[in-house]
Design a protein around this motif. Structure first.
Motif, PDB file in Angstrom:
ATOM      1  N   CYS A 249     -29.448   1.720  10.166  1.00 25.45           N
ATOM      2  CA  CYS A 249     -28.004   1.658   9.977  1.00 25.45           C
ATOM      3  C   CYS A 249     -27.402   2.840  10.726  1.00 25.45           C
ATOM      4  O   CYS A 249     -28.114   3.732  11.149  1.00 25.45           O
ATOM      5  N   GLY A 250     -26.102   2.816  10.905  1.00 27.13           N
ATOM      6  CA  GLY A 250     -25.427   3.978  11.480  1.00 27.13           C
ATOM      7  C   GLY A 250     -24.952   3.783  12.895  1.00 27.13           C
ATOM      8  O   GLY A 250     -24.053   4.478  13.351  1.00 27.13           O
ATOM      9  N   GLU A 251     -25.547   2.874  13.632  1.00 23.81           N
ATOM     10  CA  GLU A 251     -25.109   2.648  15.006  1.00 23.81           C
ATOM     11  C   GLU A 251     -25.682   1.333  15.497  1.00 23.81           C
ATOM     12  O   GLU A 251     -26.516   0.716  14.838  1.00 23.81           O
ATOM     13  N   LEU A 252     -25.225   0.922  16.674  1.00 19.37           N
ATOM     14  CA  LEU A 252     -25.689  -0.312  17.276  1.00 19.37           C
ATOM     15  C   LEU A 252     -27.209  -0.270  17.535  1.00 19.37           C
ATOM     16  O   LEU A 252     -27.715   0.725  18.038  1.00 19.37           O
ATOM     17  N   LEU A 253     -27.892  -1.319  17.167  1.00 18.20           N
ATOM     18  CA  LEU A 253     -29.333  -1.404  17.440  1.00 18.20           C
ATOM     19  C   LEU A 253     -29.523  -2.099  18.785  1.00 18.20           C
ATOM     20  O   LEU A 253     -29.230  -3.287  18.921  1.00 18.20           O
ATOM     21  N   PRO A 254     -30.013  -1.358  19.797  1.00 20.38           N
ATOM     22  CA  PRO A 254     -30.213  -2.004  21.096  1.00 20.38           C
ATOM     23  C   PRO A 254     -31.297  -3.081  20.999  1.00 20.38           C
ATOM     24  O   PRO A 254     -32.286  -2.907  20.286  1.00 20.38           O
ATOM     25  N   LYS A 255     -31.096  -4.157  21.728  1.00 18.70           N
ATOM     26  CA  LYS A 255     -32.010  -5.286  21.648  1.00 18.70           C
ATOM     27  C   LYS A 255     -33.425  -4.900  22.082  1.00 18.70           C
ATOM     28  O   LYS A 255     -34.398  -5.316  21.459  1.00 18.70           O
ATOM     29  N   ASN A 256     -33.528  -4.078  23.135  1.00 20.94           N
ATOM     30  CA  ASN A 256     -34.881  -3.734  23.594  1.00 20.94           C
ATOM     31  C   ASN A 256     -35.631  -2.850  22.601  1.00 20.94           C
ATOM     32  O   ASN A 256     -36.858  -2.892  22.525  1.00 20.94           O
ATOM     33  N   THR A 257     -34.879  -2.076  21.815  1.00 16.85           N
ATOM     34  CA  THR A 257     -35.527  -1.264  20.777  1.00 16.85           C
ATOM     35  C   THR A 257     -36.107  -2.188  19.704  1.00 16.85           C
ATOM     36  O   THR A 257     -37.255  -2.024  19.277  1.00 16.85           O
ATOM     37  N   ALA A 258     -35.312  -3.189  19.294  1.00 12.69           N
ATOM     38  CA  ALA A 258     -35.783  -4.140  18.282  1.00 12.69           C
ATOM     39  C   ALA A 258     -36.988  -4.926  18.813  1.00 12.69           C
ATOM     40  O   ALA A 258     -37.986  -5.113  18.108  1.00 12.69           O
ATOM     41  N   ALA A 259     -36.912  -5.330  20.087  1.00 11.44           N
ATOM     42  CA  ALA A 259     -37.998  -6.119  20.673  1.00 11.44           C
ATOM     43  C   ALA A 259     -39.295  -5.319  20.707  1.00 11.44           C
ATOM     44  O   ALA A 259     -40.367  -5.807  20.312  1.00 11.44           O
ATOM     45  N   LEU A 260     -39.193  -4.061  21.150  1.00 11.73           N
ATOM     46  CA  LEU A 260     -40.394  -3.218  21.236  1.00 11.73           C
ATOM     47  C   LEU A 260     -40.971  -2.960  19.848  1.00 11.73           C
ATOM     48  O   LEU A 260     -42.185  -2.969  19.642  1.00 11.73           O
TER      49      LEU A 260
ATOM     50  N   THR B  69     -35.523 -10.898  13.596  1.00 16.51           N
ATOM     51  CA  THR B  69     -36.743 -11.596  13.979  1.00 16.51           C
ATOM     52  C   THR B  69     -36.676 -11.955  15.466  1.00 16.51           C
ATOM     53  O   THR B  69     -35.626 -11.784  16.107  1.00 16.51           O
ATOM     54  N   ALA B  70     -37.772 -12.465  15.985  1.00 23.14           N
ATOM     55  CA  ALA B  70     -37.854 -12.812  17.408  1.00 23.14           C
ATOM     56  C   ALA B  70     -36.721 -13.747  17.824  1.00 23.14           C
ATOM     57  O   ALA B  70     -36.207 -13.665  18.945  1.00 23.14           O
ATOM     58  N   GLU B  71     -36.324 -14.595  16.906  1.00 24.28           N
ATOM     59  CA  GLU B  71     -35.250 -15.551  17.174  1.00 24.28           C
ATOM     60  C   GLU B  71     -33.935 -14.856  17.591  1.00 24.28           C
ATOM     61  O   GLU B  71     -33.260 -15.296  18.506  1.00 24.28           O
ATOM     62  N   HIS B  72     -33.632 -13.755  16.902  1.00 30.96           N
ATOM     63  CA  HIS B  72     -32.396 -13.025  17.210  1.00 30.96           C
ATOM     64  C   HIS B  72     -32.427 -12.403  18.599  1.00 30.96           C
ATOM     65  O   HIS B  72     -31.395 -12.141  19.191  1.00 30.96           O
ATOM     66  N   LEU B  73     -33.630 -12.127  19.087  1.00 27.85           N
ATOM     67  CA  LEU B  73     -33.742 -11.411  20.359  1.00 27.85           C
ATOM     68  C   LEU B  73     -33.275 -12.258  21.538  1.00 27.85           C
ATOM     69  O   LEU B  73     -33.060 -11.756  22.625  1.00 27.85           O
TER      70      LEU B  73
END
Lengths: 452, 74
Positions: free
Chosen positions: A252-263, A292-296
């Motif tokens: 929480c606290g800021e935007l989660l970059p997509k590549n961070t979530a993917a990694l 989840t992977a779907e969101h990516l």
């Protein structure tokens, strides 16, 4: 009642740890009772100065028991700012949770100054009573005090404890206790009888220490900002094989970059990655969703599910609006807010999911910290040699603030001195990293710097 | 090699000041957390994998010390 549970845990369980310092729930309660007896003798908010010492948590419990508002001030904040906070909330007492001190203008005391007492207090839930006050950057040049009531906190606790995937045996903290992301970690640990692992700035600077702490756990959740998660991911050792105990991450606290979530999902295929959203005004977080992977496959990651949210969420003219028991009643020393809080965050709701994509004002998020650019400008322009300043955030490709820059007129001869002066007033994350003469000010305010 | 590291450092820090040997990059805030993350990510991309847990972060205080460190991992 969820907050009551904080005071009903097994006294033999470990409640809070920081380095070698460990407190069982029994020890936590005993110290909180003794401090509460002392706090009962006076009134008003209690300023608490310290970093990650378990006595910070002792003071939180003591405030809940004695009905005083808890005002945590991390020791990394400049003394000037703490004095300002003191004045704003009218605190007349300061408790040092650890040895370090500041030159306080109000009566202050350490643990050893507290007289012994065998009085015992019950926690009495009172919806309207202020539980804590946290300060965020304000557009007027002064920090803004946000008062959170026991009713707000209760609603938050009820919301976060509905996710059993998050409530693990140990909860790893990253944020300073004066930053409201930390409410998620202590609330989850204490309401659930878990162990709160407080990590100091030094533990986080030396990642090896932080990682070895995770490796010593059997079952844990990490509560952190996306920036901190990115830092952890720089190390290849941050993976499921080496840290099987890490089962969940609350972001929480800021935007989660997509590549961070993917990694993250690649390194920890079975981990419960939870992305949450909420302003300090609505008690830490009001909604969240498992990524989840779907969101990516989408451009933007969702920040929460509407159906399981802690409050009623609507979007009016692109602005996220919140209404419900987690929403505060108003800023300190200001008129009460209407029951519907207009967050200033721009967003949209699609297929039951909330998406957030920026701010409608001069406020930004930088490494999870909420900063009003006007407040920085105010302090830079208050310096004797500066007539005019413009604070410009630089963004990276994912749309996150990369750094803060300042354009100055006239341009001072020594930037180090300027930085030094600002550090007396502002926390380090509010001090621009680069300074330029005003003539170099880019024409478009949102400078996107090319990273590659 | 030295040139690659220098230009990378300037890019992640956003300033030529990053090459000034007299500046402590960490204390001055020039190599902040985000620049540190980018530096490691970019080096990793170049095939130089430095694990934050295996090096002393104090070695990132100065350009020369960074060059020396990167060469050890080359």
């Amino acid at each position: 009642m969820y907050l009551e549970r904080i005071f009903q845990q097994d006294p033999h369980q470990i409640a809070v740890c920081q380095g070698d310092i460990r407190y069982t729930y029994g020890q936590l309660y005993a110290e909180a009772q003794q401090l509460a007896a002392f706090l009962k003798e006076s009134r008003g908010p209690l300023l608490v100065f310290g970093h990650k010492h378990p006595r910070m948590i002792v003071s939180l419990l003591a405030c809940l028991l004695s009905g005083r508002a808890w005002v945590p001030c991390d020791s990394s904040l400049p003394a000037e700012r703490i004095h300002r906070i003191m004045g704003l909330c009218g605190a007349e007492q300061l408790f040092y949770a650890e040895d370090s001190e500041i030159n306080a203008a109000i009566p202050s005391f350490h643990w050893n100054d507290i007289p012994f007492s065998d009085e015992r207090f019950e926690f009495i839930f009172c919806k309207e009573r202020i539980a804590y006050i946290m300060f965020t950057s304000g557009s007027t040049g002064t920090p803004k005090g946000i008062t959170i009531s026991c009713g707000n906190l209760e609603n938050f606790a009820q919301w976060i404890l509905q996710y059993p995937q998050l409530s693990r045996a140990s909860i790893l903290n990253q944020a300073n206790l004066s930053f409201d992301l930390s409410v998620a970690d202590w609330c989850m640990a204490l309401c659930n009888g878990g162990t709160l692992l407080l990590n100091s700035k030094q533990d986080q600077f030396e990642l090896a220490r932080f990682f070895s702490l995770i490796q010593k756990q059997s079952d844990c959740t990490l509560v952190c900002t996306p920036t901190f998660l990115r830092l952890c991911l720089c190390d290849h050792g941050f993976c499921q094989e080496q840290m099987p105990a890490l089962k969940a991450v609350f972001l929480c606290g800021e935007l989660l970059p997509k590549n961070t979530a993917a990694l993250m999902l690649q390194r920890f295929p079975e981990l419960y990655l939870f992305n949450a959203y909420g302003p300090t005004e609505a008690t830490c977080a009001v909604c969240g969703v498992q990524i989840t992977a779907e969101h990516l496959e989408q451009d933007l990651l969702p920040v929460g599910e509407i159906s399981t949210a802690a409050v009623h969420i609507t979007v009016e003219q692109n602005e996220i609006c919140l209404e419900g028991d987690s929403v505060f009643r108003g800023y300190l020393n200001q008129d009460a807010q209407s029951s519907c809080y207009h967050s200033g965050d721009l967003g949209t709701i699609e297929q039951g999911l909330l998406y957030c994509f920026g701010r409608k004002d001069s406020q930004i998020k930088y490494m999870g910290y909420r900063i009003d650019l006007v407040e920085i400008r105010h302090h830079v322009e208050a310096l004797p040699d500066i007539q005019q300043a413009v604070i410009v955030p630089q963004y990276d490709r994912s749309g996150s603030v990369r750094r803060l820059t300042a354009y100055l007129q006239p341009f001072p001869t020594c930037i180090d001195d300027l930085r030094h002066e600002l550090a007396k007033q502002l926390p380090s994350y509010m001090i621009p990293s680069l300074f330029f003469p005003m003539e170099e000010l880019p024409l478009t305010p949102n400078v996107k710097i090319k990273m590659r | 090699m030295d040139e690659m590291i220098r230009s990378l450092l300037v890019r992640v820090c956003g300033t030529e000041d990053a090459l000034d040997e007299s500046i402590d990059l960490i204390d001055s805030g020039i190599l902040d957390s985000l620049a540190f993350i980018e530096l490691l990510t970019e080096l990793d991309f170049e095939g130089i994998s430095i694990q934050p847990t295996q090096v002393d972060r104090n070695r990132f205080r100065n350009i020369n010390s960074i060059i020396e460190l990167v060469k050890e991992y080359q």
